[in-house]
Scaffold this motif. Structure first.
Motif, PDB file in Angstrom:
ATOM      1  N   UNK A   2     -47.279  15.725  -2.010  1.00  0.00           N
ATOM      2  CA  UNK A   2     -45.923  14.872  -2.014  1.00  0.00           C
ATOM      3  C   UNK A   2     -45.832  14.394  -0.453  1.00  0.00           C
ATOM      4  N   UNK A   3     -46.105  15.410   0.304  1.00  0.00           N
ATOM      5  CA  UNK A   3     -45.882  14.914   1.883  1.00  0.00           C
ATOM      6  C   UNK A   3     -46.948  14.011   2.299  1.00  0.00           C
ATOM      7  N   UNK A   4     -47.964  14.077   1.614  1.00  0.00           N
ATOM      8  CA  UNK A   4     -49.091  12.983   1.907  1.00  0.00           C
ATOM      9  C   UNK A   4     -48.568  11.543   1.568  1.00  0.00           C
ATOM     10  N   UNK A   5     -48.063  11.577   0.416  1.00  0.00           N
ATOM     11  CA  UNK A   5     -47.754  10.191  -0.178  1.00  0.00           C
ATOM     12  C   UNK A   5     -46.521   9.658   0.401  1.00  0.00           C
ATOM     13  N   UNK A   6     -45.570  10.631   0.689  1.00  0.00           N
ATOM     14  CA  UNK A   6     -44.230  10.089   1.445  1.00  0.00           C
ATOM     15  C   UNK A   6     -44.851   9.786   2.835  1.00  0.00           C
ATOM     16  N   UNK A   7     -45.663  10.049   3.425  1.00  0.00           N
ATOM     17  CA  UNK A   7     -46.269   9.854   4.731  1.00  0.00           C
ATOM     18  C   UNK A   7     -46.820   8.337   4.636  1.00  0.00           C
ATOM     19  N   UNK A   8     -47.696   8.174   3.784  1.00  0.00           N
ATOM     20  CA  UNK A   8     -48.208   6.971   3.498  1.00  0.00           C
ATOM     21  C   UNK A   8     -47.414   5.858   3.367  1.00  0.00           C
ATOM     22  N   UNK A   9     -46.303   6.128   2.469  1.00  0.00           N
ATOM     23  CA  UNK A   9     -45.151   5.340   1.946  1.00  0.00           C
ATOM     24  C   UNK A   9     -44.263   4.724   3.269  1.00  0.00           C
ATOM     25  N   UNK A  10     -43.765   5.856   3.990  1.00  0.00           N
ATOM     26  CA  UNK A  10     -43.035   5.574   5.337  1.00  0.00           C
ATOM     27  C   UNK A  10     -44.057   5.069   6.482  1.00  0.00           C
ATOM     28  N   UNK A  11     -45.184   5.396   6.518  1.00  0.00           N
ATOM     29  CA  UNK A  11     -46.303   4.615   7.361  1.00  0.00           C
ATOM     30  C   UNK A  11     -46.408   3.211   7.342  1.00  0.00           C
ATOM     31  N   UNK A  12     -46.336   3.159   5.898  1.00  0.00           N
ATOM     32  CA  UNK A  12     -46.520   1.445   5.346  1.00  0.00           C
ATOM     33  C   UNK A  12     -45.359   0.704   6.012  1.00  0.00           C
TER      34      UNK A  12
END
Length: 83
Positions: A2-12
């Motif tokens: 979940x941390x990886x997915x949230x990092x990608x979403x927030x980064x985008x």
């Protein structure tokens, strides 16, 4: 995971907003925009690390999001200067 997915979403989101607020056209795809936002967050974290007391983490806050946005804009500027 979940941390990886949230990092990608927030980064985008941060990268997309940085591209929007930067004057002029910034041509990047999805992955470069995401990496821009993540890099802006890392840059902001490095700059503000000496002022932070305590450990890493803590969830979402507006000041950190704004600092990440400014960090991403600085990365766009540096990319334009160096390339």
């Amino acid at each position: 995971m979940i941390n990886i997915i949230s990092t990608i979403i927030v980064g985008f989101v941060v990268g997309l907003l940085a591209r929007f607020f930067y004057p002029g056209a910034v041509d990047m795809g999805f992955w470069l925009t995401t990496l821009l936002g993540i890099g802006g967050s890392l840059l902001a974290g490095l700059v503000t690390a000496s002022r932070r007391s305590g450990g890493i983490g803590g969830g979402f806050n507006r000041a950190g999001f704004f600092a990440s946005l400014l960090g991403a804009i600085v990365l766009i500027l540096l990319g334009r200067i160096l390339l």
